[in-house]
Design an enzyme around this catalytic site. Sequence first.
Site, PDB file in Angstrom:
ATOM      1  N   ASN A 183      -1.980 -11.918   2.339  1.00  9.63           N
ATOM      2  CA  ASN A 183      -0.687 -10.862   3.174  1.00  9.63           C
ATOM      3  C   ASN A 183      -0.293 -11.506   4.384  1.00  9.63           C
ATOM      4  OD1 ASN A 183       0.866  -8.703   4.641  1.00  9.63           O
ATOM      5  ND2 ASN A 183      -1.099  -7.406   4.569  1.00  9.63           N
ATOM      6  N   ARG A 224       0.108  -8.950  -0.960  1.00 10.59           N
ATOM      7  CA  ARG A 224       0.692  -8.196  -0.224  1.00 10.59           C
ATOM      8  C   ARG A 224       2.385  -8.440  -1.129  1.00 10.59           C
ATOM      9  NH1 ARG A 224       1.729  -5.236   4.353  1.00 10.59           N
ATOM     10  NH2 ARG A 224       2.455  -3.434   3.711  1.00 10.59           N
ATOM     11  N   HIS A 265       3.232   1.619   1.862  1.00 10.92           N
ATOM     12  CA  HIS A 265       1.924   2.206   1.293  1.00 10.92           C
ATOM     13  C   HIS A 265       1.286   2.284  -0.281  1.00 10.92           C
ATOM     14  CE1 HIS A 265       2.590   3.459   5.638  1.00 10.92           C
ATOM     15  NE2 HIS A 265       2.093   2.198   6.011  1.00 10.92           N
ATOM     16  N   ARG A 276       7.894   4.627  15.909  1.00 12.42           N
ATOM     17  CA  ARG A 276       8.902   5.600  14.604  1.00 12.42           C
ATOM     18  C   ARG A 276       9.531   6.386  14.765  1.00 12.42           C
ATOM     19  NH1 ARG A 276       6.469   2.371   9.319  1.00 12.42           N
ATOM     20  NH2 ARG A 276       5.646   1.010  10.476  1.00 12.42           N
ATOM     21  N   GLU A 294      -7.196  -2.086   0.337  1.00 13.59           N
ATOM     22  CA  GLU A 294      -5.870  -2.457   0.219  1.00 13.59           C
ATOM     23  C   GLU A 294      -6.278  -3.719  -0.459  1.00 13.59           C
ATOM     24  OE1 GLU A 294      -4.483  -1.370   3.284  1.00 13.59           O
ATOM     25  OE2 GLU A 294      -2.017  -0.966   2.057  1.00 13.59           O
TER      26      GLU A 294
END
Length: 398
Positions: A7, A91, A180, A241, A384
Amino acid sequence: MKILVINCGSSSLKYQLLDMEGEKLLAKGLCERIGIDGHLSHKPQNGKPVFDEDVAMPTHTEAIAAVLDKLTSAEYGVVASMDEIGAVGHRVVHGGEKFAESVRINDDVMDAIAECIPLAPLHNPANITGIEACKAVMGDVPQVAVFDTAFHQSMPGKAFMYAIPYEYYSDLKVRRYGFHGTSHRYVSKRAAEMLGKPIEELKLISCHMGNGSSICAINGGKSVDTSMGFTPIAGLPMGTRCGDIDVSILEYLAANTGKDVKELTNILNKKSGVLGVSGVSSDFRDLDNAAADGNDRAALALDMFHYAVAKTVGSYVAAMNGVDGIIFTAGIGENSASTRAAICEYLTYLGIEICPECNAKRGEDIVISTADSKVKVMVIPTNEELVIARDTKALVEG
Ligand code: ADP
């Protein structure tokens, strides 16, 4: 087969080496400050010592070389040589409308990932760098790309379109993509296993709540709606955010603060969310502590988050005309019993009943609703890397 999962960020690189026989984690680690100076923390899972030291990493190529050196070293290693690594899974954040599934990487795929750079200008270039670095160090070892956006490509037009002039979609690709996806896919599959039913027969809502948070409506195993949008700023208020806000706020703030759209967008991404409202922290643990000490703005930020999750879950129940199971995952979803309890208090109209003892447990796949609860509520730690490794194995073995 042993698979290296990568990743790659702009100055960091997370990795895991998995033995797919038994899906066992062999080692994991993190390269940081790539391009600045370089630091490697490497954690073998076979009892050998942890390596945690500065290593020069002018580019990602040196970072990958350092990782392989440690994975194969006598002192810190878990494999005898690089030849034991059968494939690399990456990823990749944005696959645009091109990729609805994971794919084996070749030149055409690299071009297509590069074409998606305007949609993810911070992430896709880093992902490309990681793939190129692996090629430079590992030669022809097969590489696979697993996209954050791919799972959501099943959304229908009514869910992914924005009500703006159509040519902004057709010419400029402005639409909801969602993120996601690898996590939502993993936990929904696990939920079906835990409920003992084929996923094709289930309506599930997955709440991935971490630094970034998104919710996904999964009908019959397919994503039909999700809360993040064109970018990961949309949907829920997050650590930093803002989530969904009235777009006119941008023009109003530009006129009244003298800041331009770029500066304001940066503030909406990095200084907003629960951090912006509370003025305390983006970390939910800090907010819990501050709220317990009587900080009203920390309590308000938490309330806003719970409320937004509950409203989104409600809207997805409507979107699917029902729900069989709700899943909590990621940093907050897996660890914060109080957050799960607060959200589920809004959902008693669905016949949801939480078992407090089950909700207090941590670190395992668990049903936290009572036997009588009409909708099952589950906590499923996401994984993941495992999905990336599984997809990589499947594609490489053909
Ligand atoms: P990322 O999106 O970076 O992968 P994670 O899924 O690791 O993030 O989630 C990180 C967040 O999880 C932290 O910012 C913190 O708010 C939250 N978190 C972790 N442990 C707890 C806890 N025990 N209680 C509340 N929140 C927690």
